[in-house]
Design a protein around this motif. Structure first.
Motif, PDB file in Angstrom:
ATOM      1  N   ARG A  10       0.814  -1.214   0.000  1.00 13.00           N
ATOM      2  CA  ARG A  10       0.000   0.000   0.000  1.00 13.00           C
ATOM      3  C   ARG A  10       0.846   1.261   0.000  1.00 13.00           C
ATOM      4  O   ARG A  10       0.402   2.317  -0.461  1.00 13.00           O
ATOM      5  CB  ARG A  10      -0.944   0.011   1.199  1.00 13.00           C
ATOM      6  N   ALA A  39      -7.081  -0.477  11.413  1.00 13.97           N
ATOM      7  CA  ALA A  39      -7.409  -0.720  10.012  1.00 13.97           C
ATOM      8  C   ALA A  39      -8.850  -0.307   9.720  1.00 13.97           C
ATOM      9  O   ALA A  39      -9.144   0.285   8.670  1.00 13.97           O
ATOM     10  CB  ALA A  39      -7.204  -2.194   9.673  1.00 13.97           C
ATOM     11  N   THR A  40      -9.754  -0.588  10.652  1.00 16.25           N
ATOM     12  CA  THR A  40     -11.152  -0.201  10.476  1.00 16.25           C
ATOM     13  C   THR A  40     -11.296   1.311  10.426  1.00 16.25           C
ATOM     14  O   THR A  40     -12.061   1.859   9.617  1.00 16.25           O
ATOM     15  CB  THR A  40     -12.005  -0.778  11.617  1.00 16.25           C
ATOM     16  N   VAL A  64     -10.196   2.565   7.028  1.00 17.73           N
ATOM     17  CA  VAL A  64     -11.226   2.312   6.010  1.00 17.73           C
ATOM     18  C   VAL A  64     -12.343   3.337   6.129  1.00 17.73           C
ATOM     19  O   VAL A  64     -12.808   3.896   5.134  1.00 17.73           O
ATOM     20  CB  VAL A  64     -11.781   0.881   6.145  1.00 17.73           C
ATOM     21  N   ALA A  70     -13.002   5.687   2.899  1.00 22.31           N
ATOM     22  CA  ALA A  70     -14.129   5.282   2.056  1.00 22.31           C
ATOM     23  C   ALA A  70     -15.151   6.405   1.987  1.00 22.31           C
ATOM     24  O   ALA A  70     -15.771   6.754   2.991  1.00 22.31           O
ATOM     25  CB  ALA A  70     -14.763   4.014   2.605  1.00 22.31           C
ATOM     26  N   ASP A  90     -16.617   1.984  -2.457  1.00 18.76           N
ATOM     27  CA  ASP A  90     -15.224   1.903  -2.005  1.00 18.76           C
ATOM     28  C   ASP A  90     -15.001   0.722  -1.065  1.00 18.76           C
ATOM     29  O   ASP A  90     -13.854   0.320  -0.832  1.00 18.76           O
ATOM     30  CB  ASP A  90     -14.823   3.194  -1.291  1.00 18.76           C
ATOM     31  N   LEU A  91     -16.078   0.180  -0.513  1.00 16.23           N
ATOM     32  CA  LEU A  91     -15.951  -0.935   0.416  1.00 16.23           C
ATOM     33  C   LEU A  91     -15.903  -2.287  -0.291  1.00 16.23           C
ATOM     34  O   LEU A  91     -15.674  -3.309   0.355  1.00 16.23           O
ATOM     35  CB  LEU A  91     -17.121  -0.921   1.408  1.00 16.23           C
ATOM     36  N   VAL A 105     -12.559  -3.988   0.028  1.00 14.10           N
ATOM     37  CA  VAL A 105     -12.402  -4.395   1.427  1.00 14.10           C
ATOM     38  C   VAL A 105     -13.146  -5.700   1.678  1.00 14.10           C
ATOM     39  O   VAL A 105     -12.623  -6.634   2.295  1.00 14.10           O
ATOM     40  CB  VAL A 105     -12.924  -3.294   2.370  1.00 14.10           C
ATOM     41  N   GLY A 127     -11.359  -8.608  -0.085  1.00 14.45           N
ATOM     42  CA  GLY A 127     -10.160  -8.995   0.645  1.00 14.45           C
ATOM     43  C   GLY A 127     -10.478  -9.746   1.927  1.00 14.45           C
ATOM     44  O   GLY A 127      -9.841 -10.754   2.251  1.00 14.45           O
ATOM     45  N   ALA A 128     -11.504  -9.274   2.658  1.00 11.39           N
ATOM     46  CA  ALA A 128     -11.887  -9.946   3.902  1.00 11.39           C
ATOM     47  C   ALA A 128     -12.414 -11.353   3.621  1.00 11.39           C
ATOM     48  O   ALA A 128     -12.073 -12.314   4.328  1.00 11.39           O
ATOM     49  CB  ALA A 128     -12.949  -9.123   4.634  1.00 11.39           C
ATOM     50  N   GLY A 159      -7.998  -8.129  -2.864  1.00 12.96           N
ATOM     51  CA  GLY A 159      -8.529  -6.773  -2.706  1.00 12.96           C
ATOM     52  C   GLY A 159      -7.878  -5.785  -3.650  1.00 12.96           C
ATOM     53  O   GLY A 159      -8.540  -4.933  -4.240  1.00 12.96           O
TER      54      GLY A 159
END
Length: 232
Positions: free
Chosen positions: A86, A176-177, A180, A184, A189-190, A193, A196-197, A220
């Motif tokens: 990133r 991390a949350t 986001v 976002a 945009d989610l 995410v 990836g999750a 992701g």
């Protein structure tokens, strides 16, 4: 055209705004120091790891891999590379603004780049910040807090409880949350995410946490690249 502003005043303003962030990063570093010491790292080795990798998420993942006893150099390298990929995007986002200060100052500032001060600096750029030293200023107290926290955690492992007892194991997912939530702007945009999750959960069941970290990053990132690809 003259060289962009890069002044002591900009650095001081950045440092002043970075201090509150440094306090939370210090606590995060304390947690990593505890985890690293329990994995057999001494204070010096833990501090060197924090200074060289300078990424809490990548360092915790690497330590977890080492604790399994099955980590290879390739697995460690791949895990750190994927988690820290990133920063390529962070640097690219800063490049049009930061590069105007010249290569030496730009690269020097990027050594202090982290998630928290990148987000803070991007917000200031949107508000019209012109002094490029601001980035390095925000990064200096954060870097100090991270390494100092690591040292204290590694040194105090014999008298402090396990990181889980202090809630430090929740700091990474909470941070991390928060990232986001701050970045976002639209529901779409989610999507990367969520992909990836989902990939992380599925791969972890099949191949374990190390592969899950790599797979989640690749999945992701691939979805994000497809979604935000500029038109031809």
């Amino acid at each position: 055209m003259g060289r962009a502003l890069f002044t002591w005043n900009g650095f001081r303003r950045g440092a002043r705004e970075g201090v509150p962030l440094a306090a939370s990063i210090f606590a995060y570093g304390l947690g990593f120091g505890l985890v690293a010491a329990q994995a057999g790292f001494g204070v010096t080795k833990a501090m060197a790891t924090s200074a060289a990798i300078y990424s809490g998420s990548a360092q915790l993942a690497a330590v977890n891999l080492l604790q399994t006893g099955e980590a290879t150099l390739l697995a460690l390298f791949a895990t750190i590379l994927v988690i820290n990929a990133r920063y390529l995007l962070f640097g690219a986002a800063l490049q049009p603004w930061l590069w105007q200060a010249g290569p030496l100052r730009s690269y020097g500032s990027l050594l202090l780049l982290g998630d928290a001060n990148w987000l803070l600096t991007m917000r200031r750029i949107a508000q019209g910040e012109e002094d490029r030293a601001y980035l390095a200023g925000t990064g200096a107290p954060i870097a100090f807090g991270w390494i100092a926290g690591t040292a204290l955690g590694a040194a105090a492992v014999s008298i402090l409880p396990r990181p889980e007892a202090l809630g430090f194991d929740l700091m990474l997912p909470c941070f991390a949350t928060a990232m986001v939530a701050a970045m976002a702007r639209r529901g779409v945009d989610l999507v990367p995410v969520a992909v990836g999750a989902g990939a992380a959960l599925g791969i972890a069941e099949l191949l374990g946490p190390a592969a899950a970290v790599i797979g989640a990053g690749l999945a992701g990132g691939a979805v994000a690249a497809l979604m935000y690809r500029p038109p031809a």
